[in-house]
Design a protein around this motif. Structure first.
Motif, PDB file in Angstrom:
ATOM      1  N   ASP A  34      15.479   0.885  33.553  1.00 55.68           N
ATOM      2  CA  ASP A  34      14.758   0.151  32.516  1.00 55.68           C
ATOM      3  C   ASP A  34      14.894   0.855  31.165  1.00 55.68           C
ATOM      4  OD1 ASP A  34      13.932  -1.668  34.393  1.00 55.68           O
ATOM      5  OD2 ASP A  34      11.976  -0.711  34.712  1.00 55.68           O
ATOM      6  N   LEU A  35      14.813   2.170  31.193  1.00 58.63           N
ATOM      7  CA  LEU A  35      14.964   2.942  29.970  1.00 58.63           C
ATOM      8  C   LEU A  35      16.358   2.775  29.382  1.00 58.63           C
ATOM      9  CD1 LEU A  35      13.694   5.004  28.026  1.00 58.63           C
ATOM     10  CD2 LEU A  35      14.557   6.788  29.514  1.00 58.63           C
ATOM     11  N   ALA A  36      17.366   2.795  30.227  1.00 59.18           N
ATOM     12  CA  ALA A  36      18.742   2.634  29.759  1.00 59.18           C
ATOM     13  C   ALA A  36      18.955   1.246  29.166  1.00 59.18           C
ATOM     14  CB  ALA A  36      19.718   2.868  30.911  1.00 59.18           C
ATOM     15  N   VAL A  37      18.421   0.231  29.816  1.00 61.89           N
ATOM     16  CA  VAL A  37      18.562  -1.131  29.289  1.00 61.89           C
ATOM     17  C   VAL A  37      17.848  -1.248  27.942  1.00 61.89           C
ATOM     18  CG1 VAL A  37      17.904  -3.533  29.684  1.00 61.89           C
ATOM     19  CG2 VAL A  37      18.908  -2.205  31.537  1.00 61.89           C
ATOM     20  N   GLY A  38      16.659  -0.677  27.846  1.00 63.17           N
ATOM     21  CA  GLY A  38      15.928  -0.700  26.581  1.00 63.17           C
ATOM     22  C   GLY A  38      16.673   0.013  25.470  1.00 63.17           C
ATOM     23  N   PHE A  39      17.295   1.117  25.795  1.00 62.86           N
ATOM     24  CA  PHE A  39      18.063   1.868  24.798  1.00 62.86           C
ATOM     25  C   PHE A  39      19.253   1.051  24.303  1.00 62.86           C
ATOM     26  CE2 PHE A  39      21.351   4.933  23.582  1.00 62.86           C
ATOM     27  CZ  PHE A  39      20.652   5.676  22.633  1.00 62.86           C
ATOM     28  N   ILE A  40      19.965   0.417  25.217  1.00 63.10           N
ATOM     29  CA  ILE A  40      21.143  -0.375  24.840  1.00 63.10           C
ATOM     30  C   ILE A  40      20.726  -1.582  24.003  1.00 63.10           C
ATOM     31  CG2 ILE A  40      22.993  -1.845  25.773  1.00 63.10           C
ATOM     32  CD1 ILE A  40      23.135   0.182  28.120  1.00 63.10           C
ATOM     33  N   MET A  72       1.824   0.957  33.221  1.00 65.94           N
ATOM     34  CA  MET A  72       3.103   0.324  33.445  1.00 65.94           C
ATOM     35  C   MET A  72       4.041   1.338  34.064  1.00 65.94           C
ATOM     36  SD  MET A  72       3.520  -2.124  30.063  1.00 65.94           S
ATOM     37  CE  MET A  72       4.807  -1.168  29.451  1.00 65.94           C
ATOM     38  N   GLU A  73       4.739   0.909  35.074  1.00 65.53           N
ATOM     39  CA  GLU A  73       5.690   1.777  35.725  1.00 65.53           C
ATOM     40  C   GLU A  73       7.085   1.381  35.263  1.00 65.53           C
ATOM     41  OE1 GLU A  73       5.226   1.923  39.917  1.00 65.53           O
ATOM     42  OE2 GLU A  73       3.058   2.146  39.782  1.00 65.53           O
ATOM     43  N   GLY A  74       7.974   2.342  35.210  1.00 64.40           N
ATOM     44  CA  GLY A  74       9.333   2.065  34.787  1.00 64.40           C
ATOM     45  C   GLY A  74      10.300   2.928  35.545  1.00 64.40           C
ATOM     46  N   SER A  75      11.540   2.735  35.234  1.00 68.02           N
ATOM     47  CA  SER A  75      12.569   3.530  35.880  1.00 68.02           C
ATOM     48  C   SER A  75      13.604   3.921  34.841  1.00 68.02           C
ATOM     49  CB  SER A  75      13.226   2.738  37.007  1.00 68.02           C
ATOM     50  OG  SER A  75      13.940   1.636  36.472  1.00 68.02           O
ATOM     51  N   VAL A  76      14.520   4.737  35.257  1.00 68.68           N
ATOM     52  CA  VAL A  76      15.584   5.181  34.366  1.00 68.68           C
ATOM     53  C   VAL A  76      16.463   4.004  33.968  1.00 68.68           C
ATOM     54  CG1 VAL A  76      17.591   6.700  34.190  1.00 68.68           C
ATOM     55  CG2 VAL A  76      15.536   7.497  35.348  1.00 68.68           C
TER      56      VAL A  76
END
Length: 115
Positions: free
Chosen positions: A7-13, A1-5
């Motif tokens: 996506d990481l920020a949205v997941g954190f929030i 799975m590829e992601g981006s920063v």
């Protein structure tokens, strides 16, 4: 799975917001429902007053945090299980790739050696 920063920020929030929901659920609904009999028996009104006599050990807060952890862990388990099931479906649906010309040649050599 590829992601981006992003996506990481949205997941954190979303995770932080989910933590607040779980904390509210545990502190305002589950813990009072589970610990109300114990608090009435001990003649206490606040969860922070549930301590082991003669010590500063607040087992009421500990029980609340354990319940919160179990809810979050179970939710993450369900999410990961759903993701893995989706991956298995994708892997099963993908057809096997055609062998390359080198692979075909090696298979012919193998078959002739067997004869």
């Amino acid at each position: 799975m590829e992601g981006s920063v992003l996506d990481l920020a949205v997941g954190f929030i979303v995770g932080a917001a989910f933590k607040e929901i779980v904390t509210s659920l545990v502190n305002d609904i589950i813990t009072p429902a589970v610990l109300t009999p114990a608090m009435k028996l001990a003649k206490l009104t606040d969860l922070n007053q549930l301590v082991i006599p003669g010590t500063a050990i607040k087992y009421g807060n500990f029980i609340s945090n354990v319940i919160s952890f179990l809810i979050v862990a179970f939710t993450l388990f369900l999410i990961i299980k759903a993701i893995n099931a989706t991956k298995k479906k994708d892997a099963a649906a993908a057809p096997a790739p055609e062998p390359s010309s080198t692979d075909k040649l090696l298979m012919e050599i193998r078959d002739s050696l067997k004869k």
